[in-house]
Structures are given as structure tokens and as C-alpha cells.
Design a protein around this motif. Structure first.
Motif, PDB file in Angstrom:
ATOM      1  N   PHE A  23     -40.923  10.239  54.999  1.00 28.26           N
ATOM      2  CA  PHE A  23     -40.263  11.901  55.033  1.00 28.26           C
ATOM      3  C   PHE A  23     -39.385  11.164  56.275  1.00 28.26           C
ATOM      4  O   PHE A  23     -40.845  11.656  58.023  1.00 28.26           O
ATOM      5  N   ALA A  24     -38.425  11.770  56.580  1.00 28.04           N
ATOM      6  CA  ALA A  24     -37.547  10.268  57.704  1.00 28.04           C
ATOM      7  C   ALA A  24     -36.505  11.677  58.243  1.00 28.04           C
ATOM      8  O   ALA A  24     -35.799  12.066  56.981  1.00 28.04           O
ATOM      9  N   THR A  65     -38.854  11.033  62.112  1.00 27.69           N
ATOM     10  CA  THR A  65     -40.350  11.036  61.790  1.00 27.69           C
ATOM     11  C   THR A  65     -40.288  10.390  60.476  1.00 27.69           C
ATOM     12  O   THR A  65     -38.532   9.659  60.659  1.00 27.69           O
ATOM     13  N   ASN A  66     -40.763   9.146  60.349  1.00 26.59           N
ATOM     14  CA  ASN A  66     -41.276   8.997  58.938  1.00 26.59           C
ATOM     15  C   ASN A  66     -42.545   8.467  58.711  1.00 26.59           C
ATOM     16  O   ASN A  66     -43.429   8.173  57.997  1.00 26.59           O
ATOM     17  N   TRP A  67     -42.608  10.214  58.289  1.00 28.13           N
ATOM     18  CA  TRP A  67     -44.279  10.643  57.581  1.00 28.13           C
ATOM     19  C   TRP A  67     -44.204  10.265  56.662  1.00 28.13           C
ATOM     20  O   TRP A  67     -43.908   9.760  55.443  1.00 28.13           O
ATOM     21  N   PHE A 115     -50.194   9.973  58.397  1.00 28.39           N
ATOM     22  CA  PHE A 115     -49.139   8.625  59.447  1.00 28.39           C
ATOM     23  C   PHE A 115     -47.872  10.656  59.893  1.00 28.39           C
ATOM     24  O   PHE A 115     -47.007   9.795  59.429  1.00 28.39           O
ATOM     25  N   ALA A 116     -48.511  11.697  61.084  1.00 27.14           N
ATOM     26  CA  ALA A 116     -47.263  12.083  61.404  1.00 27.14           C
ATOM     27  C   ALA A 116     -46.737  11.740  62.455  1.00 27.14           C
ATOM     28  O   ALA A 116     -46.112  12.475  63.175  1.00 27.14           O
ATOM     29  N   GLY A 117     -46.948  10.214  63.299  1.00 30.84           N
ATOM     30  CA  GLY A 117     -46.425   9.897  64.199  1.00 30.84           C
ATOM     31  C   GLY A 117     -44.875   9.830  64.079  1.00 30.84           C
ATOM     32  O   GLY A 117     -43.281  10.339  63.502  1.00 30.84           O
TER      33      GLY A 117
END
Length: 148
Positions: free
Chosen positions: A40-41, A52-54, A66-68
Motif C-alpha cells: 500500500f503506497a 508508505t509501502n505497507w 511492515f508499516a514503516g
């Protein structure tokens, strides 16, 4: 948790502090690849741009979000920031949350970027499928974060 609340209070009471938010519906995909491009970007933030790139994957045997973010200072002076994200189910009940701040006493220098890769949410197997929405916020300021 108390430490985070105190830190958030100091950031909110700093005259030059700003906040940018991102929220909405989301379906996270499980992906074994560490370098997945299917996450999810989105980008948000004012001076500090958070990208984001969750995604969901395995982290030492645990299903993990991975929610960084990658945070980039697009301004002309060092910036300090705090980032938080929370994930909710269809009934708006919390499923998991994480957060992290900028590093060091110098702040994020102009043009520099940093990866907040340790923003992880470990969940019971399959629980990530319950996630229906999220809320994220980034607080940013040009003033160093106050120490105790």
C-alpha cells in the motif's frame, strides 16, 4: 506508552509543530518478498514527506505488518518528526498499531531521507485479513524533541 504520550504532548505544544494525516480503507496483501512493490503506497506530510509501502509478510515466523515509512526532509533546515499508524477492523476496533520518531539530536537534514523499517505490527495468524481501515499521522517540527 506513557513515554510516548509525554513525547506527543511536547510535540503538540511546540509552536512550530505541524501534523499531517492519512486515513482510509485498506486491504493489506501478504507477500513473502522483502522488496515487494505490491504494498500500500501513499505519500503524506508537509515538509517531512512520508511514503508508505505497507505489506504483510513473515518476520521470524510471525505474520507481521511492515508499516514503516520512508521519511524525506524536503525543507531547507533540519526537521524532527514522530510517526504513528493504527489499523482497524470493519467495526472500527483496533487491530494493531506502531510508531517511531526521527533519530539523534541533529534531526533529518535537508534533502536527507531515512527508512523507519522497524515499525512492525505482529499479529496472530490470519488476523491481518480483518483490517479494513487505517489512520496515520506524522508530527514534524524544526525544534529538537525535548529530553527528560
Amino acid at each position: 506508552m506513557t513515554r510516548l504520550c509525554v513525547l506527543a504532548f511536547f510535540i503538540l505544544t511546540t509552536a512550530s509543530a505541524r501534523a499531517a494525516t492519512l486515513e482510509g480503507e485498506i486491504t493489506l496483501k501478504y507477500d513473502e518478498s522483502t522488496f515487494s512493490k505490491s504494498g500500500f503506497a501513499k505519500q503524506f506530510g508537509d515538509v517531512v514527506k512520508a511514503t508508505t509501502n505497507w505489506r504483510v509478510g513473515d518476520f521470524f515466523g510471525k505474520e507481521t505488518i511492515f508499516a514503516g515509512i520512508i521519511a524525506k526532509n524536503t525543507g531547507s533546515r533540519p526537521m524532527f518528526f514522530q510517526y504513528y499508524v493504527a489499523f482497524f477492523d470493519k467495526d472500527k476496533k483496533l487491530v494493531g498499531a506502531t510508531g517511531q520518531s526521527s533519530f539523534g539530536d541533529e534531526g533529518l537534514k535537508p534533502g536527507e531521507e531515512t527508512n523507519l523499517g522497524s515499525c512492525l505490527v505482529h499479529l496472530p495468524k490470519g488476523r491481518y485479513k480483518d483490517i479494513a481501515s487505517f489512520q496515520a499521522i506524522i508530527y514534524e517540527t524544526d525544534q529538537p524533541l525535548r529530553k527528560k
